[in-house]
Motif scaffolding. Structure first.
Motif, PDB file in Angstrom:
ATOM      1  N   HIS A  16     -89.647 -59.996  11.816  1.00 34.17           N
ATOM      2  CA  HIS A  16     -90.794 -60.770  11.315  1.00 34.17           C
ATOM      3  C   HIS A  16     -90.750 -62.179  11.909  1.00 34.17           C
ATOM      4  CE1 HIS A  16     -93.268 -62.842   8.179  1.00 34.17           C
ATOM      5  NE2 HIS A  16     -93.970 -61.742   8.325  1.00 34.17           N
ATOM      6  N   ALA A  17     -91.874 -62.637  12.438  1.00 30.81           N
ATOM      7  CA  ALA A  17     -91.928 -63.911  13.164  1.00 30.81           C
ATOM      8  C   ALA A  17     -91.525 -65.085  12.277  1.00 30.81           C
ATOM      9  CB  ALA A  17     -93.321 -64.129  13.736  1.00 30.81           C
ATOM     10  N   GLU A  18     -91.977 -65.110  11.021  1.00 32.02           N
ATOM     11  CA  GLU A  18     -91.698 -66.220  10.117  1.00 32.02           C
ATOM     12  C   GLU A  18     -90.194 -66.309   9.823  1.00 32.02           C
ATOM     13  OE1 GLU A  18     -93.252 -68.741   8.876  1.00 32.02           O
ATOM     14  OE2 GLU A  18     -91.829 -69.315   7.288  1.00 32.02           O
ATOM     15  N   ALA A  19     -89.548 -65.160   9.597  1.00 26.95           N
ATOM     16  CA  ALA A  19     -88.108 -65.138   9.314  1.00 26.95           C
ATOM     17  C   ALA A  19     -87.327 -65.611  10.527  1.00 26.95           C
ATOM     18  CB  ALA A  19     -87.673 -63.724   8.917  1.00 26.95           C
ATOM     19  N   ARG A  20     -87.756 -65.190  11.729  1.00 29.20           N
ATOM     20  CA  ARG A  20     -87.081 -65.603  12.947  1.00 29.20           C
ATOM     21  C   ARG A  20     -87.241 -67.109  13.138  1.00 29.20           C
ATOM     22  NH1 ARG A  20     -89.352 -62.821  17.999  1.00 29.20           N
ATOM     23  NH2 ARG A  20     -89.172 -61.060  16.598  1.00 29.20           N
ATOM     24  N   TYR A  21     -88.443 -67.607  12.876  1.00 32.55           N
ATOM     25  CA  TYR A  21     -88.718 -69.040  12.983  1.00 32.55           C
ATOM     26  C   TYR A  21     -87.817 -69.832  12.033  1.00 32.55           C
ATOM     27  CZ  TYR A  21     -91.124 -73.394  11.938  1.00 32.55           C
ATOM     28  OH  TYR A  21     -91.396 -74.702  11.688  1.00 32.55           O
ATOM     29  N   ARG A  22     -87.725 -69.390  10.776  1.00 34.27           N
ATOM     30  CA  ARG A  22     -86.895 -70.078   9.777  1.00 34.27           C
ATOM     31  C   ARG A  22     -85.429 -70.104  10.205  1.00 34.27           C
ATOM     32  NH1 ARG A  22     -88.952 -73.222   6.806  1.00 34.27           N
ATOM     33  NH2 ARG A  22     -86.978 -74.181   7.277  1.00 34.27           N
ATOM     34  N   ALA A  23     -84.952 -68.981  10.743  1.00 34.40           N
ATOM     35  CA  ALA A  23     -83.540 -68.898  11.158  1.00 34.40           C
ATOM     36  C   ALA A  23     -83.264 -69.916  12.251  1.00 34.40           C
ATOM     37  CB  ALA A  23     -83.230 -67.483  11.633  1.00 34.40           C
ATOM     38  N   ILE A  24     -84.187 -70.053  13.198  1.00 36.35           N
ATOM     39  CA  ILE A  24     -83.998 -71.006  14.298  1.00 36.35           C
ATOM     40  C   ILE A  24     -84.004 -72.431  13.755  1.00 36.35           C
ATOM     41  CG2 ILE A  24     -85.080 -71.981  16.375  1.00 36.35           C
ATOM     42  CD1 ILE A  24     -86.090 -69.064  16.946  1.00 36.35           C
ATOM     43  N   VAL A  25     -84.991 -72.745  12.910  1.00 39.75           N
ATOM     44  CA  VAL A  25     -85.120 -74.103  12.380  1.00 39.75           C
ATOM     45  C   VAL A  25     -83.909 -74.465  11.519  1.00 39.75           C
ATOM     46  CG1 VAL A  25     -86.473 -75.531  10.783  1.00 39.75           C
ATOM     47  CG2 VAL A  25     -87.639 -74.171  12.528  1.00 39.75           C
ATOM     48  N   ASP A  26     -83.443 -73.517  10.701  1.00 40.59           N
ATOM     49  CA  ASP A  26     -82.334 -73.808   9.785  1.00 40.59           C
ATOM     50  C   ASP A  26     -80.998 -73.950  10.493  1.00 40.59           C
ATOM     51  OD1 ASP A  26     -83.916 -73.978   7.577  1.00 40.59           O
ATOM     52  OD2 ASP A  26     -83.593 -71.918   6.931  1.00 40.59           O
ATOM     53  N   THR A  27     -80.840 -73.320  11.657  1.00 41.69           N
ATOM     54  CA  THR A  27     -79.552 -73.405  12.348  1.00 41.69           C
ATOM     55  C   THR A  27     -79.548 -74.482  13.439  1.00 41.69           C
ATOM     56  OG1 THR A  27     -80.221 -71.637  13.845  1.00 41.69           O
ATOM     57  CG2 THR A  27     -78.902 -71.011  11.937  1.00 41.69           C
ATOM     58  N   ALA A  28     -80.691 -75.130  13.669  1.00 39.07           N
ATOM     59  CA  ALA A  28     -80.758 -76.167  14.704  1.00 39.07           C
ATOM     60  C   ALA A  28     -79.774 -77.295  14.390  1.00 39.07           C
ATOM     61  CB  ALA A  28     -82.173 -76.718  14.812  1.00 39.07           C
ATOM     62  N   VAL A  29     -79.185 -77.859  15.432  1.00 43.29           N
ATOM     63  CA  VAL A  29     -78.252 -78.972  15.289  1.00 43.29           C
ATOM     64  C   VAL A  29     -79.024 -80.278  15.096  1.00 43.29           C
ATOM     65  CG1 VAL A  29     -76.476 -80.309  16.501  1.00 43.29           C
ATOM     66  CG2 VAL A  29     -76.486 -77.815  16.655  1.00 43.29           C
ATOM     67  N   ASP A  30     -80.197 -80.348  15.712  1.00 40.26           N
ATOM     68  CA  ASP A  30     -81.033 -81.548  15.603  1.00 40.26           C
ATOM     69  C   ASP A  30     -81.937 -81.460  14.385  1.00 40.26           C
ATOM     70  OD1 ASP A  30     -79.988 -82.472  18.006  1.00 40.26           O
ATOM     71  OD2 ASP A  30     -81.568 -81.548  19.196  1.00 40.26           O
ATOM     72  N   ALA A  31     -82.303 -82.632  13.865  1.00 32.33           N
ATOM     73  CA  ALA A  31     -83.257 -82.677  12.760  1.00 32.33           C
ATOM     74  C   ALA A  31     -84.628 -82.262  13.279  1.00 32.33           C
ATOM     75  CB  ALA A  31     -83.316 -84.090  12.187  1.00 32.33           C
ATOM     76  N   ILE A  32     -85.315 -81.415  12.522  1.00 32.26           N
ATOM     77  CA  ILE A  32     -86.687 -81.016  12.850  1.00 32.26           C
ATOM     78  C   ILE A  32     -87.547 -81.415  11.658  1.00 32.26           C
ATOM     79  CG2 ILE A  32     -88.233 -79.130  13.470  1.00 32.26           C
ATOM     80  CD1 ILE A  32     -85.849 -77.650  14.648  1.00 32.26           C
ATOM     81  N   VAL A  33     -88.507 -82.326  11.943  1.00 33.91           N
ATOM     82  CA  VAL A  33     -89.306 -82.946  10.894  1.00 33.91           C
ATOM     83  C   VAL A  33     -90.782 -82.729  11.217  1.00 33.91           C
ATOM     84  CG1 VAL A  33     -89.882 -85.186   9.862  1.00 33.91           C
ATOM     85  CG2 VAL A  33     -87.525 -84.721  10.553  1.00 33.91           C
ATOM     86  N   VAL A  34     -91.531 -82.186  10.258  1.00 37.04           N
ATOM     87  CA  VAL A  34     -92.964 -81.942  10.489  1.00 37.04           C
ATOM     88  C   VAL A  34     -93.789 -82.884   9.616  1.00 37.04           C
ATOM     89  CG1 VAL A  34     -94.831 -80.233  10.403  1.00 37.04           C
ATOM     90  CG2 VAL A  34     -92.512 -79.505  11.015  1.00 37.04           C
ATOM     91  N   ILE A  35     -94.793 -83.531  10.241  1.00 40.53           N
ATOM     92  CA  ILE A  35     -95.708 -84.409   9.489  1.00 40.53           C
ATOM     93  C   ILE A  35     -97.154 -84.026   9.794  1.00 40.53           C
ATOM     94  CG2 ILE A  35     -94.113 -86.378   9.424  1.00 40.53           C
ATOM     95  CD1 ILE A  35     -95.798 -87.691  11.676  1.00 40.53           C
ATOM     96  N   ASP A  36     -98.074 -84.506   8.942  1.00 39.53           N
ATOM     97  CA  ASP A  36     -99.502 -84.312   9.204  1.00 39.53           C
ATOM     98  C   ASP A  36    -100.066 -85.563   9.885  1.00 39.53           C
ATOM     99  OD1 ASP A  36     -99.881 -86.217   7.209  1.00 39.53           O
ATOM    100  OD2 ASP A  36    -100.450 -84.741   5.683  1.00 39.53           O
ATOM    101  N   ARG A  37    -101.386 -85.663   9.983  1.00 40.50           N
ATOM    102  CA  ARG A  37    -101.975 -86.746  10.788  1.00 40.50           C
ATOM    103  C   ARG A  37    -101.736 -88.135  10.212  1.00 40.50           C
ATOM    104  NH1 ARG A  37    -106.891 -86.408  12.835  1.00 40.50           N
ATOM    105  NH2 ARG A  37    -107.416 -88.577  12.481  1.00 40.50           N
ATOM    106  N   VAL A  38    -101.490 -88.240   8.897  1.00 49.73           N
ATOM    107  CA  VAL A  38    -101.229 -89.556   8.309  1.00 49.73           C
ATOM    108  C   VAL A  38     -99.738 -89.817   8.053  1.00 49.73           C
ATOM    109  CG1 VAL A  38    -103.539 -89.787   7.323  1.00 49.73           C
ATOM    110  CG2 VAL A  38    -101.713 -88.776   5.932  1.00 49.73           C
ATOM    111  N   GLY A  39     -98.882 -88.907   8.526  1.00 50.08           N
ATOM    112  CA  GLY A  39     -97.443 -89.161   8.425  1.00 50.08           C
ATOM    113  C   GLY A  39     -96.765 -88.565   7.209  1.00 50.08           C
TER     114      GLY A  39
END
Ligand code: HEM
Length: 131
Positions: free
Chosen positions: A1-24
């Motif tokens: 499942h694409a969502e599960a694979r995506y979560r696994a990659i994001v959760d195991t990343a060494v770097d911080a991954i931060v998502v924001i919208d247009r106003v921050g």
């Protein structure tokens, strides 16, 4: 499942991954972001990304986003920049920031990849001092 694979990659990343919208407003904060900045994801969700940096950028970041929406001129997106971050305990640290823009159901989103470069900076300074 694409969502599960995506979560696994994001959760195991060494770097911080931060998502924001247009106003921050923060919409994503992975495990590495929790470790690097010292906040739990649920503490930061819905707050402004500017909480992760010291002044003068903290007070100016909303304006940076507005300037980008007004002009379309990219100063960090696709380029990257060494900037200063601030942890929950108030300490500041050097970081390398990369930003990408994408769309989710027509809504603008920015993903920031944050690498803590404290060790690299310390080594660089030691090398310079040894010259
Ligand atoms: C713009 C600092 C985190 C998204 C900027 C600019 C600075 C900055 C200085 C303006 C550049 C200029 O006008 O020359 C910081 C600092 C951060 C941080 C110190 C420390 C945590 C983030 C994160 C994201 C992000 C995590 C995305 C999730 C953006 C966007 C722009 C911007 C979209 C405008 C587009 C551009 O200039 O290319 N930031 N930022 N920033 N930042 Fe941040």
């Amino acid at each position: 499942h694409a969502e599960a694979r995506y979560r696994a990659i994001v959760d195991t990343a060494v770097d911080a991954i931060v998502v924001i919208d247009r106003v921050g407003t923060l919409h994503g904060f992975n495990r590495a972001a929790e470790r690097i900045f010292g906040y739990a994801a649920e503490e930061v969700m819905g707050r402004n990304v500017s909480m992760l940096m010291p002044d003068p950028d903290r007070s100016a970041h909303d304006g940076y986003l507005k300037r980008y929406h007004r002009t379309g001129e990219r100063r960090i997106i696709g380029i990257g920049r060494e900037v200063t971050g601030q942890r929950k305990d108030g300490s500041v640290f050097p970081l390398e920031l990369s930003v990408a823009e994408w769309k989710a159901d027509g809504e603008v989103r920015f993903t920031g990849i944050v690498r803590d470069i404290t060790a690299r900076k310390t080594a660089e300074e030691a090398l310079l001092a040894a010259k």
